[in-house]
Design an enzyme around this catalytic site. Structure first.
Site, mmCIF file in Angstrom:
data_model
loop_
_atom_site.group_PDB
_atom_site.id
_atom_site.type_symbol
_atom_site.label_atom_id
_atom_site.label_comp_id
_atom_site.label_asym_id
_atom_site.label_seq_id
_atom_site.Cartn_x
_atom_site.Cartn_y
_atom_site.Cartn_z
ATOM 1 C CE1 TYR A 145 -19.983 -12.260 22.316
ATOM 2 C CE2 TYR A 145 -19.040 -10.090 22.691
ATOM 3 C CZ TYR A 145 -19.286 -11.396 23.122
ATOM 4 O OH TYR A 145 -18.834 -11.800 24.361
ATOM 5 C CG ASP A 240 -16.774 -15.391 15.092
ATOM 6 O OD1 ASP A 240 -16.882 -14.488 15.958
ATOM 7 O OD2 ASP A 240 -17.090 -16.573 15.318
ATOM 8 C CE LYS A 268 -22.386 -18.945 19.955
ATOM 9 N NZ LYS A 268 -22.926 -18.578 21.269
HETATM 10 P P1 KE4 Z 1 -18.172 -17.518 23.827
HETATM 11 O O1 KE4 Z 1 -16.876 -16.972 24.372
HETATM 12 O O2 KE4 Z 1 -19.388 -16.869 24.471
HETATM 13 O O3 KE4 Z 1 -18.242 -19.051 23.842
HETATM 14 O O4 KE4 Z 1 -18.227 -17.156 22.266
HETATM 15 C C1 KE4 Z 1 -18.085 -15.814 21.866
HETATM 16 C C2 KE4 Z 1 -18.671 -15.633 20.482
HETATM 17 C C3 KE4 Z 1 -17.818 -15.532 19.402
HETATM 18 N N1 KE4 Z 1 -18.292 -15.373 18.146
HETATM 19 C C4 KE4 Z 1 -19.628 -15.326 17.909
HETATM 20 C C5 KE4 Z 1 -20.120 -15.146 16.499
HETATM 21 C C6 KE4 Z 1 -20.547 -15.443 18.987
HETATM 22 O O5 KE4 Z 1 -21.875 -15.393 18.733
HETATM 23 C C7 KE4 Z 1 -20.068 -15.603 20.297
HETATM 24 C C8 KE4 Z 1 -20.994 -15.695 21.500
HETATM 25 N N2 KE4 Z 1 -22.386 -15.548 21.217
HETATM 26 C C9 KE4 Z 1 -23.213 -15.045 22.297
HETATM 27 C C10 KE4 Z 1 -24.632 -14.890 21.724
HETATM 28 N N3 KE4 Z 1 -24.929 -13.557 21.373
HETATM 29 C C11 KE4 Z 1 -23.161 -15.935 23.503
HETATM 30 C C12 KE4 Z 1 -24.199 -15.608 24.551
HETATM 31 C C13 KE4 Z 1 -23.605 -14.889 25.721
HETATM 32 O O6 KE4 Z 1 -22.747 -14.002 25.510
HETATM 33 O O7 KE4 Z 1 -24.013 -15.219 26.860
#
Ligand code: KE4
Length: 430
Positions: A145, A240, A268
């Site tokens: 993701y 990523d 993060k």
């Molecule tokens: P954000 O747009 O949520 O800040 O980041 C997206 C993203 C991009 N790349 C990786 C590897 C990620 O894990 C994420 C977001 N991770 C999720 C956890 N599964 C955030 C939690 C959520 O979606 O509420």
């Protein structure tokens, strides 16, 4: 007679004005069922819900809370920054210092652009890869993701090398027709994709340590193949590291594996809990970005001074001597303790950990790809999740998420978790 908790009341109220009552879907507990806990405060390894029940927290805001919640030095830095103004829409010293620090800690980066979310970071990195190569096709992997940019909300096509289908309504087929979705850790598929489309592929984007299909480690040969095939075909390799960056090692997964990507997305941890993310690479590649080049990207709150203060303080704290050795030992203690407790109870379970992130699997061995992860016992995970919640231990509310420890998860906190799991595994086995 079931008592109505404040979480129930808040959840019902929230659903009146927000879809599903949450601002990000995984928080709604739909994968595990039940009522999401509305968090009122957090400190160190703990947070408290709307009924003031304490939990040992193993999501840590999905990675950012690596030094523990409400760390005094982070809070103090945020308070001081806020007192100087919240946002200016103009450059600040803090952004320069953050860009310099990130480039110092991640040698593959000569320049970075700060943004406000991981989605922005990966979306912008993709646009840069397409702009710099003049190519349209991208390769991603099932189960990884990368945020919710349209061309990344894709599942594998019907045939192995057919292009993806949208995983979300509202994403036109046209927006994903250039996205090829392959199996994670499958070198042969990657080789075939490049044999078929090599000179059309702008980039390969991959989570070098996957954390969105539970925790799945990349085989070194898989990442090396991605590196070599990108180099040989003039495509760019994007790591990523929004989740694994500064989580699995100080220099991220690229330091762990010794593989240098062309572009990296971060998030993060670098925000320490406030909205900071970044993408970057060589100065030559980044020169394609506006205002220098033709690839456009912008953001009102990019490099926000209060968020940068939280991130810079966190980046300083994670460089304390022995930080990652202790963090890794904490995650290993948890993984090994849970595995032993399950074995003693006769429950099929295993766990794995890389740096400060871990995976829990109700299967005989850790999965190597999305299909293997999906074959795990989801029902048993959900029963375990809720029983642990009752014990005051909060794991990720979905079997396809990874877990996170912080510097404040002491041996005593881990051992309390393991003891609770021992009681729960015995109940599951009964
Ligand atoms: P954000 O747009 O949520 O800040 O980041 C997206 C993203 C991009 N790349 C990786 C590897 C990620 O894990 C994420 C977001 N991770 C999720 C956890 N599964 C955030 C939690 C959520 O979606 O509420």
């Amino acid at each position: 007679m079931t008592t109505i908790s404040n979480n129930d009341t808040l959840f019902a109220r929230a659903q009146n004005t927000t879809p599903g009552g949450v601002n990000s879907p995984v928080r709604a507990f739909r994968s595990v069922g039940g009522t999401p806990r509305f968090i009122s405060r957090a400190e160190g390894p703990y947070f408290w819900d709307a009924d003031d029940k304490r939990y040992i927290d193993y999501i840590g805001s999905w990675g950012p809370a690596i030094v523990g919640h409400a760390h005094p030095e982070v809070v103090q830095a945020v308070q001081a920054a806020a007192a100087r103004g919240l946002s200016f829409g103009a450059p600040t010293l803090g952004e320069v210092e953050m860009a310099e620090e990130i480039c110092r800690l991640v040698p593959s980066l000569e320049q970075v652009r700060l943004v406000s979310s991981g989605t922005e970071a990966t979306m912008s990195a993709l646009r840069l890869a397409r702009g710099a190569t003049g190519r349209d096709k991208i390769v991603k992997f099932e189960g990884c993701y990368h945020g919710h940019a349209d061309s990344l909300l894709v599942k594998a096509g019907s045939g192995l090398l057919t292009f993806g289908n949208p995983t979300s309504a509202g994403v036109p087929e046209d927006f994903v027709k250039h996205t090829l979705v392959l199996d994670y850790n499958d070198v042969a598929q990657l080789e075939e994709a490049f044999a078929n489309f090599g000179d059309e592929i702008a980039c390969v984007i991959v989570e070098p340590v996957a954390g969105n299909m539970n925790l799945i480690k990349a085989d070194p040969a898989f990442l090396q193949a991605a590196r070599d095939l990108c180099t040989a075909n003039g495509a760019l390799l994007i790591f990523d590291e929004v989740m694994c960056g500064f989580r699995v090692a100080l220099g991220g997964a690229q330091a762990l594996y010794g593989i240098t990507p062309d572009l990296t997305a971060l998030g993060k941890v670098i925000g320490g809990g406030l909205p900071v993310a970044a993408f970057g690479g060589s100065a030559q590649l980044m020169s394609h970005m506006a205002p220098l080049g033709a690839v456009y990207q912008a953001g009102t709150l990019s490099g926000n001074p209060v968020a940068v203060a939280a991130g810079m303080t966190t980046l300083r704290l994670i460089q304390e001597p022995g930080f990652y050795e202790r963090l890794g030992a904490t995650a290993q203690r948890l993984a090994q303790g849970l595995t032993a407790a399950a074995r003693d109870a006769g429950v099929q379970f295993c766990a794995d950990a890389v740096g400060g992130m871990f995976g829990l699997y109700f299967s005989a061995t850790p999965p190597h790809n999305y299909a293997e992860m999906m074959a795990g016992d989801r029902e048993r995970f959900n029963a375990f999740f809720h029983a642990m919640l009752d014990e005051g231990v909060y794991f990720a509310p979905a079997a396809f998420e990874a877990g996170f420890v912080s510097a404040q998860h002491t041996d005593a906190v881990i051992d309390e978790t393991i003891a609770a799991a021992g009681r729960v595994f015995k109940k599951l086995a009964a």
